[in-house]
Design an enzyme around this catalytic site. Structure first.
Site, PDB file in Angstrom:
ATOM      1  N   THR A 123     -57.685  37.786 -21.865  1.00  0.00           N
ATOM      2  CA  THR A 123     -58.058  38.565 -21.808  1.00  0.00           C
ATOM      3  C   THR A 123     -59.676  39.289 -21.809  1.00  0.00           C
ATOM      4  OG1 THR A 123     -58.012  40.149 -23.285  1.00  0.00           O
ATOM      5  CG2 THR A 123     -55.801  40.084 -21.764  1.00  0.00           C
ATOM      6  N   GLU A 124     -60.312  40.293 -21.160  1.00  0.00           N
ATOM      7  CA  GLU A 124     -61.734  40.365 -21.483  1.00  0.00           C
ATOM      8  C   GLU A 124     -62.043  40.431 -22.190  1.00  0.00           C
ATOM      9  OE1 GLU A 124     -60.426  42.934 -17.638  1.00  0.00           O
ATOM     10  OE2 GLU A 124     -59.584  40.949 -18.330  1.00  0.00           O
ATOM     11  N   PRO A 125     -61.858  41.584 -23.297  1.00  0.00           N
ATOM     12  CA  PRO A 125     -61.410  42.289 -24.005  1.00  0.00           C
ATOM     13  C   PRO A 125     -62.672  41.072 -25.567  1.00  0.00           C
ATOM     14  CG  PRO A 125     -60.294  43.786 -23.625  1.00  0.00           C
ATOM     15  CD  PRO A 125     -60.247  42.215 -22.476  1.00  0.00           C
TER      16      PRO A 125
END
Length: 619
Positions: free
Chosen positions: A228-230
């Protein structure tokens, strides 16, 4: 989100801004007629600041966008523990996000850094390796009262403290709940066909989350890495309002570091949602109406930097009802949705189909009743599959604001997608299942579809297994005729020579003849001698095939698409500019250009094959 993250990082070093190709061709592009520079409304568009925030640059004949670094006067961050010097640790945080670079940017801008924490500790009690932000960057610490931890210091929008999300413990089970057979599962099932072992994957919010459920049900999850991008690698990403962290994650990095990985091409594939799709394959996810702005999140970075993209959505929305015959494997539309997804013009261009073609990306649009793609072959999306039970005119074409291109090889979607039972998709399968012997003609069929070799040990293992299968056959009846499917086969860069040597030994010992269908690693011709027996290269035929408009001149787009299709080589924009110095490629210099492409790829592919050899190429 990724460009803004690095924009903040640029401010920390007093750089002018973050320079990237991400955003070109989208609403963030400041070019008149293309985008607005990211302006949210008319007032923002008219603001003098709008012309400064995102500017277009040309460096070495390549276009870039620069996201201007801005000073940060106040930074509000959070951590788990602070000691009396303000050193911060993050042991109970489910994500690292960009706390450190935000604090650095604010501090170096002369701003103030305020940190919210759950608890205090004595000076020197935090091990230096556990300190995520030094106290020298922190001006003020605010401690949340213990009784308010769940309200003001949760792990997501609704999740309270969960030791699994911060990696404190591992959950004994990370099974994904099985989805009911409805339009969401149908879309996720069709999309999951793109999954391959050893690949790094990003899943968007909403419909794409179903891909994880299907992959879990089909036993594919252990062989792919979800991100995921975080900043999460591995595990099972949380869904819905919990999006961001993951159950049983393998690693956490900062968000700016994750986008460095994404933008550099680290993602193999992504599955993203779509609110609207235009004839050119443009996608809108950031604005649902003129006055309803939801923003793109990491969508622009992810969609423009990933080689293989699947956009997932229902064909229509608001009121759509389907009947899925889980026994026969077909669907019927009971009630059509009142909102169309395939429209003449999107509210906001969050993804550009033309830009994707320029970048050489593979783009698919997956719905419950039809699958489309956007390629260099058409200037609009192409219908390539429809579902069993669906009427092409009534259920597909009449529900679109425009007429798509229709593939002359239009297929039915796999009926397994629509049945109650498992699809039994296999990324690997046992090697015994992949080797089928036909005793009547002494032929061995080997299916290497989806196999990914990433180490010398794996090469030795597969070579040993081939020897064990072939040895008794060649001892009893002599050398074998072998047919190998290499479509979807992948080999880690640097292992080509080892694999070629291992295969050469097997071939000399057991093969009478061989026919191969080369996949990506073979089309790149990195296996040296293993591909020396390809069919003779025919420049005239290849040029005619690439010259889609028949004008006798290969444009940059035609050359990029053709070289990728024939040889699996992805040409960068700078390479295209160099190869097409005179505006394009003609038949007179075509062979030289192809040779140069192969040389740059490090290939030793012979453009002349051995006559009489029975090795076949799928190209």
């Amino acid at each position: 989100m990724g460009s803004i993250s690095r924009m903040i990082r640029a401010q920390a070093t007093h750089s002018p801004g973050h320079i990237t190709t991400v955003g070109l061709g989208t609403y963030v592009d400041p070019t008149p007629g293309i985008g607005s520079g990211g302006a949210a409304n008319e007032l923002a568009l008219e603001s003098p600041l709008n012309k400064e925030l995102v500017t277009k640059l040309t460096i070495d004949n390549t276009d870039y966008l620069m996201y201007k670094a801005l000073p940060i006067h106040v930074a509000i961050i959070r951590a788990t523990t602070a000691d009396s010097s303000g050193n911060l640790s993050f042991e109970h945080e489910s994500l690292l996000c960009d706390q450190r670079i935000i604090a650095t940017a604010a501090r170096n801008s002369g701003g103030v850094v305020l940190a919210q924490v759950k608890r205090l500790s004595a000076l020197g009690s935090l091990p230096s390796r556990s300190v995520g932000i030094p106290g020298a960057m922190v001006d003020c610490v605010c401690v949340v009262d213990e009784e308010d931890h769940d309200i003001f210091h949760g792990m997501s929008y609704t999740k309270r403290h969960d030791p699994v999300l911060c990696g404190e413990i591992k959950s004994p089970s990370d099974e994904v709940p099985k989805m009911p057979l409805n339009e969401r599962k149908i879309i996720a099932r069709r999309a999951s066909f793109a999954l391959k072992p050893g690949k790094v994957v990003n899943l968007g919010i909403g419909l794409p989350e179903g891909v994880a459920s299907v992959a879990g049900e089909e036993g594919q999850l252990p062989y792919i890495t979800l991100t995921t991008e975080p900043g999460v690698f591995g595990g099972l990403p949380a869904s819905g309002t919990e999006f961001g962290p993951a159950v049983n994650a393998s690693a956490l990095v900062e968000m700016n570091q994750q986008f460095d990985f994404y933008d550099g091409g680290g993602l193999d594939m992504c599955f993203l949602g779509a609110a609207q799709i235009s004839p050119e394959g443009d996608v809108n996810v950031s604005r649902l109406s003129k006055n309803k702005l939801i923003g793109p999140g990491g969508f622009v970075d992810i969609s423009q930097s990933t080689r293989n993209i699947s956009f997932l959505c229902t064909f229509t929305a608001r009121g759509l009802k389907i009947d899925c015959d889980g026994e026969r494997g077909s669907i019927k539309i009971l009630t059509e949705g009142t909102t169309r997804k395939f429209v003449n013009k999107v509210y906001e261009r969050t993804f550009s189909g033309d830009e994707a073609v320029r970048r050489g990306q593979k783009v698919f649009y997956v719905t419950e009743r039809a699958v489309f793609r956007r390629t260099a072959s058409n200037d609009k999306i192409e219908l390539i599959e429809i579902a069993p039970g669906i009427d092409l005119q009534k259920d597909v074409l009449d529900q679109m604001d425009f007429e798509p291109a229709i593939s002359p090889d239009l297929k039915l979607m796999d009926e397994r997608i629509f049945k109650h039972k498992k699809m039994n998709l296999k990324l690997f399968g046992s090697m015994r299942d992949r080797c089928i012997y036909h005793p009547e003609d002494h032929v061995l069929f080997i299916d290497l579809y989806g196999v990914s070799l990433v180490s010398q040990d794996e090469i030795d293992l597969i070579a040993d297994y081939f020897n064990k299968i072939m040895e008794p056959l060649t001892e009893s009846r002599g050398p074998l005729d072998v047919v190998v499917n290499y479509d979807g086969f992948d080999l880690l860069t640097g292992l080509e020579e080892s694999y070629a040597e291992a295969l050469d030994k097997i071939q000399k010992k057991h093969y009478k003849s061989v026919k191969r269908f080369p996949g990506r690693a073979f089309r790149c011709a990195r296996l040296k001698g293993m591909m020396a027996n390809m069919n003779a290269f025919n420049p005239e035929a290849a040029f005619a095939e690439m010259d889609e408009d028949g004008d006798g001149l290969l444009s940059r787009q035609e050359l990029r698409a053709g070289i990728r299709e024939h040889f699996g080589i992805r040409l960068r924009q700078t390479e295209l500019d160099d190869l097409c110095k005179n505006g394009g490629v003609t038949m007179s210099n075509f062979s030289d250009v192809v040779g140069e492409c192969l040389r740059r790829c490090g290939s030793e592919l012979a453009l002349k094959g051995d006559e009489g050899n029975d090795v076949a190429s799928s190209n």
